[in-house]
Motif scaffolding. Structure first.
Motif, mmCIF file in Angstrom:
data_model
loop_
_atom_site.group_PDB
_atom_site.id
_atom_site.type_symbol
_atom_site.label_atom_id
_atom_site.label_comp_id
_atom_site.label_asym_id
_atom_site.label_seq_id
_atom_site.Cartn_x
_atom_site.Cartn_y
_atom_site.Cartn_z
ATOM 1 N N SER A 1 0.992 -1.140 0.092
ATOM 2 C CA SER A 1 0.202 -0.094 -0.035
ATOM 3 C C SER A 1 0.752 1.233 -0.058
ATOM 4 C CB SER A 1 -0.953 -0.119 1.309
ATOM 5 O OG SER A 1 -1.411 1.151 1.578
ATOM 6 N N VAL A 43 0.724 3.670 1.944
ATOM 7 C CA VAL A 43 1.154 4.039 3.414
ATOM 8 C C VAL A 43 2.089 3.090 3.824
ATOM 9 C CG1 VAL A 43 -1.128 5.361 3.732
ATOM 10 C CG2 VAL A 43 -1.141 3.168 4.278
ATOM 11 N N THR A 84 -15.242 9.387 0.719
ATOM 12 C CA THR A 84 -14.420 9.846 2.071
ATOM 13 C C THR A 84 -14.706 11.199 2.593
ATOM 14 O OG1 THR A 84 -12.497 8.371 1.433
ATOM 15 C CG2 THR A 84 -12.096 9.958 3.073
ATOM 16 N N GLU A 130 -3.948 16.635 2.163
ATOM 17 C CA GLU A 130 -2.982 15.366 2.438
ATOM 18 C C GLU A 130 -3.532 14.442 3.422
ATOM 19 O OE1 GLU A 130 -0.165 14.858 0.529
ATOM 20 O OE2 GLU A 130 -0.523 16.496 -0.719
ATOM 21 N N ILE A 131 -4.540 15.110 4.221
ATOM 22 C CA ILE A 131 -4.944 14.078 5.190
ATOM 23 C C ILE A 131 -5.951 12.749 4.648
ATOM 24 C CG2 ILE A 131 -7.353 14.956 5.501
ATOM 25 C CD1 ILE A 131 -4.993 13.710 8.388
ATOM 26 N N ARG A 178 -4.864 10.803 2.505
ATOM 27 C CA ARG A 178 -3.738 9.898 2.520
ATOM 28 C C ARG A 178 -3.949 8.611 3.720
ATOM 29 N NH1 ARG A 178 -0.158 10.624 -1.968
ATOM 30 N NH2 ARG A 178 0.183 13.071 -2.366
ATOM 31 N N LEU A 179 -4.319 9.042 4.795
ATOM 32 C CA LEU A 179 -4.710 8.415 6.059
ATOM 33 C C LEU A 179 -6.046 7.912 6.097
ATOM 34 C CD1 LEU A 179 -2.532 10.267 8.453
ATOM 35 C CD2 LEU A 179 -1.756 8.139 6.957
ATOM 36 N N VAL A 180 -7.009 8.564 5.424
ATOM 37 C CA VAL A 180 -8.260 8.071 5.812
ATOM 38 C C VAL A 180 -9.258 7.717 4.574
ATOM 39 C CG1 VAL A 180 -8.590 9.768 7.858
ATOM 40 C CG2 VAL A 180 -9.287 10.636 5.369
ATOM 41 N N CYS A 181 -8.570 7.584 3.646
ATOM 42 C CA CYS A 181 -9.300 7.168 2.055
ATOM 43 C C CYS A 181 -9.022 5.541 1.776
ATOM 44 C CB CYS A 181 -8.649 8.060 1.047
ATOM 45 S SG CYS A 181 -9.552 7.865 -0.604
ATOM 46 N N ARG A 182 -9.942 4.874 2.100
ATOM 47 C CA ARG A 182 -9.904 3.318 2.344
ATOM 48 C C ARG A 182 -9.250 2.707 0.823
ATOM 49 N NH1 ARG A 182 -12.209 1.155 6.780
ATOM 50 N NH2 ARG A 182 -12.780 -0.949 5.513
ATOM 51 N N VAL A 190 -5.658 3.451 0.781
ATOM 52 C CA VAL A 190 -4.827 2.821 2.011
ATOM 53 C C VAL A 190 -4.916 1.287 1.868
ATOM 54 C CG1 VAL A 190 -4.707 2.374 4.586
ATOM 55 C CG2 VAL A 190 -5.479 4.691 3.493
#
Ligand SMILES: Cc1ncc(COP(=O)(O)O)c(C=O)c1O
Length: 400
Positions: free
Chosen positions: A82, A84, A124, A262-263, A265-269, A272
């Motif tokens: 992934s 991330v 998201t 940019e957030i 990148r952490l919350v978009c399934r 990720v």
């Protein structure tokens, strides 16, 4: 046991009936060899490609191919991870840099496909108490993005400015709203009135997302799409695009100037929880995108091709999706699926590949023969294509 496949019986029957009539399966064509962006060998025969969305003909560009080969040698065949975790290589950063430069925007996020870009961004950013207001003819990936999220969905009539305004006015003023539009609608090849729609959406306090899958590289002074051509790109909050058309490979992206972008990148399934694109793919994409920045001549030739084909088909007596060419897609409207399939096969026998499109992909139950032009189609090839349409159209009774 209830057979879970029984729900597909009507479709299975329809397909069998079509094939029993002796028609070649239009959804099962194999390209035995691809010689260039405009020619392939199908069923042993030289075939002009007019249904590949390879608008800018980048798939055989020598620089693009060299970049892919080098990345394959230096970074291997895949990332196995992934974005991330272990899936971000220098190439992923480089293609995001290329996108930021191409669109002159602050942020760019690359997904494994354009489908996933829509799925991820839409699901998201629009949450439980928000509204998504979308054109009823939106691409499946937009609808699937809505289905994956929890927002309320408010569709409006295709390209209808008043309908959009009415829907927006009915929504509570303080709620979050995302208006989702496309630059070019891929079935009929018609362009959205983004200038008016973006203004109305902004006045209603909505954020705007525009899917420019079918306009990137071709439409607008710098090839940034319909939002650029209509002078509203600075008011669009999110542009979604794909590498599978003008860029000539596979992948998807979102670009934006939103300061908190940019957030995602952490919350978009769908970003990720999937493996990132192979290094060779991002290398080809980055090279292609940078070359598309300096492709004004190719854009001009593609417009010429589009105008020539549109005028020629009209003259032959075909009914087209738009009165004037809006983009590099020209849709020929068929009276029904049987005639459409017969015409598709007759064209293939002549040596021409186009897309046969039918519901649910098409609007209003239409059967379409969709033609997508390439900047590398020569004037002679467009002439050949018109000759093939004339012959196949007469043989199938589509034109007299
Ligand atoms: C409007 C639109 N958005 C998104 C996509 C998905 O693109 P991709 O092929 O990269 O998944 C397509 C592809 O057909 C499309 O037409």
């Amino acid at each position: 046991m209830t057979d879970l496949f029984s729900k597909f019986d009507p479709l299975i029957e329809m397909r069998s009936a079509l094939l029993e009539g002796g028609v070649t399966d239009p959804f099962n064509l194999v390209m035995e060899k691809v010689e260039s962006p405009t020619v392939a060998i199908c069923n042993g025969k030289r075939t002009i490609l007019l249904g590949t969305y390879n608008y800018m003909g980048m798939t055989f560009d020598p620089d693009v191919i060299a970049a892919g080969k080098q990345a394959l040698d230096e970074f291997g065949s895949g990332t196995t991870g992934s974005r991330v975790l272990n899936g971000t290589y220098v190439g992923h950063r480089a293609v995001e840099d290329a996108l930021r430069d191409f669109y002159a925007m602050d942020h760019a996020m690359v997904f494994s496909t354009g489908y996933q870009a829509n799925l991820g961004v839409i699901s998201t950013i629009a949450g439980k108490d928000d509204y998504i207001i979308l054109d009823i003819d939106s691409h499946a990936s937009i609808y699937d993005g809505c289905a994956l999220g929890n927002a309320q969905i408010v569709p409006f009539r295709h390209n209808d400015i008043d309908a959009l305004e009415k829907r927006l006015k009915r929504l509570p003023p303080e709620t979050g709203k995302l208006v989702v539009l496309e630059g070019v609608y891929s079935m009929l090849g018609d362009v959205a009135p983004l200038k008016e729609m973006v203004a109305i959406s902004k006045a209603a306090g909505a954020m705007v997302l525009v899917d420019e899958a079918h306009s990137m590289g071709f439409i607008g002074e710098h090839g940034r799409g319909v939002a650029e051509a209509q002078g509203v790109i600075d008011d669009v909050d999110f542009i979604i695009g794909t590498f599978s058309k003008s860029v000539g490979t596979v992948g998807g992206f979102c670009v934006s100037n939103h300061p908190k972008f940019e957030i995602l990148r952490l919350v978009c399934r769908p970003y990720v929880f999937t493996a990132s694109l192979p290094p060779s793919v991002v290398a080809t994409a980055a090279t292609s995108i940078r070359k598309l920045m300096n492709s004004a001549d190719k854009r001009a030739h593609l417009w010429e091709n589009s105008k020539r084909l549109h005028a020629g088909l009209r003259q032959l007596g075909f009914t087209l999706g738009t009165d004037e060419p809006h983009a590099a897609i020209i849709a020929v409207i068929m009276p029904d699926l049987e005639t459409g399939a017969a015409m598709w096969e007759a064209l293939l026998n002549e040596g021409l590949y186009v897309n046969l499109a039918r519901p649910p992909a098409t609007p209003a139950g239409m059967t379409l023969l969709r033609c997508s032009l390439c900047a590398l189609h020569s004037e002679e090839q467009v002439g050949e294509i018109l000759g093939m349409f004339a012959a196949a159209g007469r043989a199938t009774g589509c034109i007299s």
